[in-house]
Design a protein around this motif. Structure first.
Motif, PDB file in Angstrom:
ATOM      1  N   ALA A  87       8.146  43.847  24.164  1.00 32.46           N
ATOM      2  CA  ALA A  87       8.381  42.453  24.540  1.00 32.46           C
ATOM      3  C   ALA A  87       9.863  42.102  24.431  1.00 32.46           C
ATOM      4  N   VAL A  88      10.546  42.638  23.424  1.00 32.95           N
ATOM      5  CA  VAL A  88      11.990  42.408  23.283  1.00 32.95           C
ATOM      6  C   VAL A  88      12.726  42.995  24.479  1.00 32.95           C
ATOM      7  N   LEU A  89      12.331  44.188  24.913  1.00 30.03           N
ATOM      8  CA  LEU A  89      12.988  44.823  26.057  1.00 30.03           C
ATOM      9  C   LEU A  89      12.781  43.999  27.337  1.00 30.03           C
ATOM     10  N   VAL A  90      11.578  43.489  27.528  1.00 26.88           N
ATOM     11  CA  VAL A  90      11.294  42.658  28.705  1.00 26.88           C
ATOM     12  C   VAL A  90      12.150  41.397  28.669  1.00 26.88           C
ATOM     13  N   GLU A  91      12.201  40.748  27.506  1.00 26.18           N
ATOM     14  CA  GLU A  91      12.997  39.530  27.381  1.00 26.18           C
ATOM     15  C   GLU A  91      14.481  39.820  27.603  1.00 26.18           C
ATOM     16  N   ALA A  92      14.955  40.940  27.091  1.00 23.17           N
ATOM     17  CA  ALA A  92      16.359  41.319  27.269  1.00 23.17           C
ATOM     18  C   ALA A  92      16.673  41.538  28.747  1.00 23.17           C
ATOM     19  N   LEU A 117      15.945  42.921  16.140  1.00 21.38           N
ATOM     20  CA  LEU A 117      16.424  43.566  17.365  1.00 21.38           C
ATOM     21  C   LEU A 117      16.644  42.514  18.445  1.00 21.38           C
ATOM     22  N   ARG A 118      15.704  41.612  18.581  1.00 18.30           N
ATOM     23  CA  ARG A 118      15.807  40.549  19.582  1.00 18.30           C
ATOM     24  C   ARG A 118      17.076  39.734  19.373  1.00 18.30           C
ATOM     25  N   ALA A 119      17.318  39.312  18.153  1.00 17.21           N
ATOM     26  CA  ALA A 119      18.494  38.489  17.863  1.00 17.21           C
ATOM     27  C   ALA A 119      19.778  39.230  18.216  1.00 17.21           C
ATOM     28  N   ASP A 120      19.857  40.496  17.874  1.00 12.30           N
ATOM     29  CA  ASP A 120      21.064  41.277  18.142  1.00 12.30           C
ATOM     30  C   ASP A 120      21.264  41.491  19.640  1.00 12.30           C
ATOM     31  N   GLY A 139      19.080  57.337   7.042  1.00 14.87           N
ATOM     32  CA  GLY A 139      18.666  56.341   8.016  1.00 14.87           C
ATOM     33  C   GLY A 139      17.657  55.390   7.418  1.00 14.87           C
ATOM     34  N   PRO A 140      17.141  54.505   8.246  1.00 15.23           N
ATOM     35  CA  PRO A 140      16.199  53.509   7.733  1.00 15.23           C
ATOM     36  C   PRO A 140      14.893  54.136   7.292  1.00 15.23           C
ATOM     37  N   ARG A 141      14.300  53.543   6.260  1.00 16.06           N
ATOM     38  CA  ARG A 141      12.985  53.993   5.798  1.00 16.06           C
ATOM     39  C   ARG A 141      11.918  53.387   6.690  1.00 16.06           C
ATOM     40  N   ALA A 142      10.692  53.824   6.482  1.00 20.59           N
ATOM     41  CA  ALA A 142       9.568  53.293   7.257  1.00 20.59           C
ATOM     42  C   ALA A 142       9.551  51.782   7.158  1.00 20.59           C
ATOM     43  N   GLY A 143       9.351  51.133   8.285  1.00 17.63           N
ATOM     44  CA  GLY A 143       9.304  49.685   8.304  1.00 17.63           C
ATOM     45  C   GLY A 143      10.657  49.021   8.353  1.00 17.63           C
ATOM     46  N   GLN A 144      11.714  49.808   8.482  1.00 17.04           N
ATOM     47  CA  GLN A 144      13.052  49.240   8.556  1.00 17.04           C
ATOM     48  C   GLN A 144      13.698  49.612   9.880  1.00 17.04           C
ATOM     49  N   LEU A 145      14.702  48.856  10.223  1.00 18.04           N
ATOM     50  CA  LEU A 145      15.397  49.030  11.481  1.00 18.04           C
ATOM     51  C   LEU A 145      16.876  49.201  11.214  1.00 18.04           C
ATOM     52  N   GLY A 146      17.481  50.176  11.847  1.00 12.83           N
ATOM     53  CA  GLY A 146      18.920  50.361  11.769  1.00 12.83           C
ATOM     54  C   GLY A 146      19.548  49.921  13.077  1.00 12.83           C
ATOM     55  N   LEU A 147      20.579  49.119  12.996  1.00 15.78           N
ATOM     56  CA  LEU A 147      21.305  48.664  14.181  1.00 15.78           C
ATOM     57  C   LEU A 147      22.782  48.907  13.973  1.00 15.78           C
TER      58      LEU A 147
END
Length: 139
Positions: free
Chosen positions: A85-90, A55-58, A21-29
């Motif tokens: 904040a991304v969750l609120v915007e989504a 995450l926001r863009a996706d 999986g992703p390392r620290a500081g990385q995001l898996g989508l």
């Protein structure tokens, strides 16, 4: 010592699976279709100020398409204020588009910030992707 570019976000693939999986500081989508007009996006890693823009863009891409979005955050190890904040915007975007936005949250790293901010009462929160998908079928 290496410095990681904050604009580089790891996504699904053989490399991330092999590395655990992703390392620290990385995001898996990992996005998949779960039926007509229903997308599931599995998120793993840390959602912080460096990874939240990806995450926001996706998320917004799926909601802009008018899809029901199930955001599976069961693989998230950290959820910071930028992620909240991304969750609120989504959620707001889903309401504007007439789409549905559901969040799968089981890990304390996600449930605790949601509870502490009161956002757990704002979003449709589920314990599994299956429950989130079933909620849409019941309507």
């Amino acid at each position: 010592m290496t410095v990681q570019d904050p604009d580089v976000v790891e996504t699904s693939g053989a490399e991330s699976a092999a590395a655990g999986g992703p390392r620290a500081g990385q995001l898996g989508l990992v996005a998949r279709t779960a039926g007509e007009g229903v997308a599931v996006v599995a998120v793993s890693g840390e959602v912080d100020m460096l990874t939240a823009p990806q995450l926001r863009a996706d998320v917004l891409r799926h909601l802009d398409a008018g899809e029901t979005l199930v955001l599976d955050m069961s693989g998230v190890s950290f959820l910071g204020s930028a992620g909240l904040a991304v969750l609120v915007e989504a959620s707001q975007q889903a309401q504007r588009r007439g789409a549905e936005f559901r969040v799968v949250a089981v890990e304390r790293a996600v449930t605790r910030p949601l509870a502490a901010t009161g956002l757990g009462e704002v979003f449709s929160i589920f314990e599994s992707v299956e429950q989130a998908l079933e909620a849409g079928r019941a309507r």
